[in-house]
Design a protein around this motif. Structure first.
Motif, mmCIF file in Angstrom:
data_model
loop_
_atom_site.group_PDB
_atom_site.id
_atom_site.type_symbol
_atom_site.label_atom_id
_atom_site.label_comp_id
_atom_site.label_asym_id
_atom_site.label_seq_id
_atom_site.Cartn_x
_atom_site.Cartn_y
_atom_site.Cartn_z
ATOM 1 N N ALA A 188 0.980 -1.323 -0.010
ATOM 2 C CA ALA A 188 0.018 -0.084 0.060
ATOM 3 C C ALA A 188 1.000 1.203 0.017
ATOM 4 N N GLN B 139 2.377 1.621 -3.355
ATOM 5 C CA GLN B 139 1.397 2.286 -4.378
ATOM 6 C C GLN B 139 0.875 3.732 -4.175
ATOM 7 N N VAL C 254 -6.052 4.504 -6.463
ATOM 8 C CA VAL C 254 -5.778 4.341 -5.259
ATOM 9 C C VAL C 254 -6.695 4.811 -4.254
ATOM 10 N N ILE D 182 -5.090 3.023 1.721
ATOM 11 C CA ILE D 182 -3.698 3.365 1.852
ATOM 12 C C ILE D 182 -3.568 3.612 3.435
ATOM 13 N N THR E 95 -4.322 0.707 5.972
ATOM 14 C CA THR E 95 -3.411 -0.465 5.800
ATOM 15 C C THR E 95 -1.859 -0.169 6.353
ATOM 16 N N THR F 209 4.567 -6.678 -3.674
ATOM 17 C CA THR F 209 5.068 -5.561 -2.979
ATOM 18 C C THR F 209 6.574 -4.931 -3.812
ATOM 19 N N GLU G 220 6.146 -3.573 -6.823
ATOM 20 C CA GLU G 220 5.557 -2.365 -6.612
ATOM 21 C C GLU G 220 6.730 -1.231 -6.482
ATOM 22 N N LEU H 138 -4.439 -4.282 -4.519
ATOM 23 C CA LEU H 138 -3.964 -3.960 -3.225
ATOM 24 C C LEU H 138 -4.770 -5.024 -2.291
#
Length: 788
Positions: A294, A297, A331, A336, A339, A377, A380, A630
């Motif tokens: 998160a 992102q 997003v 976000i 999390t 992850t 990302e 996500l």
């Protein structure tokens, strides 16, 4: 003579966590441990050759060495000195020791006591029905192993590899295993950086980091996520200090505020001794466990919103950008924030630092690789680096930091259950046989195979498989079902006791020891986290005249099992490692003229196309942006997310001592770090004694770790931490990372119950918070001492 050190948790003391790492205390601890284990002469002989061009490579981490002209006389850290002292100990576990202690008696001892018994001096065997190990001649041991291997289908055999193996041993091992007829080669990569290799290979075409030590020095910004250099890679702090002195900014992303990323007191320079040292992290993001996908992102979304992108790099060297950009534009910021446990302002501050940096390095370790969404992850992180053009330029790149000294080299040499076709083709061309092409078993699947009676033989080239693997009780029961287990090791560990019907211990030389063969002294080679390969030469006489090198042990087993099949001369390679390196030169890409290049001061660096020329060996010839959904870890009410981690006094599963001084823990290990508010909502008090019960609904296995003291700690709400291997029993075998099958040891859902009730509670999968009980009556009779 055996030692009698045991862990007495009643002696546990809790101090305030430290705000600085290393310094004079680190020097004192290192020297005290070295002198106690090795004495003055052996300490001087080893430590002055540690990480030197004419000495041996440290076994405690894979951080790269500086250029030869820039190395200090004392080119080691506290934990490196502990590792050397542990291997160089004068204590011995002789056949007489094994005669005094049955396997059952040894099984009842803690891991600290087992390790303290010292170096194993003779090959040992436990025969079917026997209660004790007894000495066995080498040739008879090889014959026993060969007899069993010849009696089974090759795919019933499993061959594990630890990162302590040299490149020569690893190459010979995989050659024997494939000549024997299987690809069942689980290794420690499966449990530490398999997610990194999977993600990087899919995104940039190679499963290794793209930076050099010089890049660390030259970076403008370094992001360190899910990594604790102060304990796990202390020499990295010296490199970070240089970067800081040259103007770099550093961001720490970690649920815990680790001392090494707060301040470093370098004992090699005056300011580290008499000054206040060097502050390391400019910004610390106390992220919730499993919040990293998160976070990155969110950062990617802001970079796209600001158009803070390297458009030329993206256009020329990547594909998939538009799909990724569309994904991160959408997003959900409340998700976000919830999390990650961070505010949008905190995330924006770091995104601005990345936007304003012309050269950013992204470092990570197992805090990122051991989750169900770890591969996503890391992809990302790659996305963010690609968006900024931070691959293939000075002072920038991707930096997965390996923990074991040659785990990366093992993979380069072919230790992989899924070796690529081009490697197998080269092996066939060199040795004249067609190696098996079907993928073999990794760590998790190997455990399943033993559990389900589909495997009967286990060999461990180093390591402590039972203690390192997830789901300890399941793993131990599985290995005990084996007809034969073989452990190549220097010291006693748990895997020798949770063993097969026939069990062998084959004692080997360590990195610190001279390796003599009929053709003279041999050197070995290793590869560090940044793809640099160099020679290593031990300086001590072997702990026993009965020890053999890893190469000699593998060659002996291969000779006894398959002989001269395929025309491979195992004995010749054991006598002269240059013969092995000649084969490596022709089989392993980038290793041409291997012996000469590896033996020159500083060694050589393997090719890395993204780093060297911004070329990407993917199907499209470009680096891939990958849009990942996500996934939010679902935690039931009344539960916490637990990460397993090391103390400062251990290396992997080896426990050197009982001090985790950076986190304020002394004389004990069974502690669980919990946010003060979570302690209250769980119905406990700081210092209470609890059992930890894992929540996993996919099977009916009870997973409980008993007798842990709660320690109030600065960690995000909902996140907790405790040491492994004590908490490995809580990690479900089937809880693994999507795409890499790596155990998810950093996101274990647990609840705390009063000590002594865990077994009962463990039978109630998905029990409600009501089972925890009231606030009263949970205090232990023996409270830890809280000291300032």
């Amino acid at each position: 003579m055996s030692k009698s050190h045991h862990i007495d948790e009643s002696e546990l003391e809790v101090h305030h966590p430290k705000n600085a790492a290393a310094g004079i205390t680190g020097v004192r601890v290192a020297l005290t441990r070295s002198l106690a284990n090795m004495g003055v002469t052996r300490s001087a002989r080893t430590l002055l050759k540690l990480n030197q061009t004419d000495g041996f490579d440290c076994m405690s981490c894979a951080w790269p060495d500086p250029d030869p002209e820039n190395r200090h006389t004392a080119e080691f850290c506290e934990n490196g000195a502990k590792a050397v002292a542990d291997e160089g100990t004068r204590s011995r576990a002789t056949p007489e020791f094994f005669a005094r202690h049955s396997v059952r008696e040894l099984e009842a001892q803690d891991d600290y006591w087992l390790n303290e018994q010292g170096r194993i001096t003779h090959p040992m065997v436990k025969r079917p029905g026997a209660t004790h190990y007894q000495a066995i001649p080498w040739d008879e041991a090889f014959g026993l192993i060969a007899g069993h291997l010849q009696s089974i289908d090759p795919d019933e055999a499993v061959f594990y590899t630890s990162g302590r193996a040299s490149n020569e041993a690893a190459f010979l091992y995989q050659l024997f295993i494939r000549a024997y007829g299987t690809n069942n080669m689980p290794d420690c990569s499966n449990m530490c950086h398999e997610s990194s290799g999977t993600a990087l290979t899919e995104s940039i075409g190679i499963g290794k980091g793209s930076v050099s030590l010089r890049d660390i020095y030259d970076a403008e910004l370094i992001v360190i996520a899910g990594q604790n250099p102060g304990t796990n890679h202390p020499r990295m702090l010296s490199a970070l200090e240089i970067a800081k002195r040259r103007g770099a900014k550093i961001v720490s992303v970690n649920p815990l505020r680790e001392a090494g990323l707060v301040n470093f007191r370098n004992p090699q320079v005056p300011r580290g001794v008499v000054g206040r040292g060097t502050d390391i992290a400019d910004v610390h993001l106390p992220i919730r466990l499993n919040g990293d996908l998160a976070l990155f992102q969110g950062i990617g979304s802001l970079l796209v919103e600001w158009d803070a992108l390297d458009h030329d790099f993206v256009a020329e060297h990547t594909d998939g950008f538009e799909e990724w950009a569309e994904h991160v534009r959408a997003v959900d910021w409340p998700v976000i924030e919830s999390t990650t446990g961070l505010t949008r302002q905190q995330i924006t501050e770091v995104a601005e630092m990345i936007r304003d940096s012309n050269a950013t390095i992204y470092c990570w370790a197992m805090g990122l690789t051991q989750h169900r969404n770890s591969v996503a992850t890391i992809k990302e992180i790659v996305n963010v680096a690609l968006a900024r053009g931070d691959i293939g330029k000075r002072g920038a790149g991707l930096c997965p930091v390996r923990g074991h000294s040659n785990v990366q080299g093992d993979r380069t040499m072919g230790i992989w259950e899924r070796a690529p076709e081009h490697f197998l083709d080269s092996l066939q061309a060199e040795f004249g046989f067609d190696p098996p092409r079907e993928h073999g078993l990794d760590t998790v699947d190997a455990i399943r195979a033993f559990r389900d009676d589909k495997a009967s033989f286990f060999m461990g080239l180093g390591g402590n498989f039972v203690a390192a693997a997830p789901d300890t009780e399941v793993t131990a029961k599985a290995l005990k079902k084996a007809a034969m287990t073989v452990q190549v090791a220097t010291k006693i560990n748990r895997s020798m006791l949770e063993c097969g019907e026939t069990a062998l211990i084959l004692p080997t030389m360590g990195r610190t020891e001279k390796n003599m063969s009929g053709s003279g002294e041999q050197f070995i080679t290793v590869e560090d986290s940044m793809s640099a390969v160099h020679a290593s030469r031990g300086v001590l006489e072997p702990a026993s005249p009965y020890l053999r090198s890893e190469v000699a042990i593998i060659a002996g087993i291969a000779e006894a099992t398959i002989g001269k099949r395929h025309g491979i001369d195992w004995a010749a390679m054991a006598e002269d490692y240059d013969i092995i390196r000649d084969h490596i030169s022709r089989v392993v890409a980038g290793c041409e003229d291997y012996s000469r290049k590896a033996d020159r001061p500083g060694g050589f660096v393997l090719p890395h196309p993204p780093r060297d020329s911004r070329t990407f060996e993917t199907k499209t010839g470009k680096a891939h942006f990958v849009a990942s959904p996500l996934e939010v870890l679902q935690v039931p009410d009344g539960h916490l997310v637990l990460q397993t981690l090391r103390s400062h006094d251990q290396f992997n599963t080896v426990i050197y001592g009982l001090s985790d001084r950076y986190r304020g823990i002394e004389d004990g290990r069974r502690v669980v770090f919990v946010h003060p508010d979570d302690i209250v909502t769980q119905g406990f008090h700081d210092g209470d004694l609890v059992d930890i019960v894992a929540h996993w609904e996919d099977d009916d296995v009870k997973r409980v770790a008993e007798g842990f003291r709660i320690v109030a700690y600065d960690t995000p709400r909902g996140s907790s931490a405790a040491y492994y291997p004590e908490t490995n029993p809580l990690v479900p075998l089937d809880s693994t990372a999507t795409g890499s099958n790596q155990p998810s040891s950093k996101s274990v859902i647990v609840r705390l119950v009063p000590a002594g009730t865990g077994q009962e509670a463990g039978a109630e999968q998905g029990a409600s918070q009501d089972s925890v009980g009231s606030d009263e009556g949970h205090k232990s009779d023996r409270q830890p001492r809280h000291l300032s």
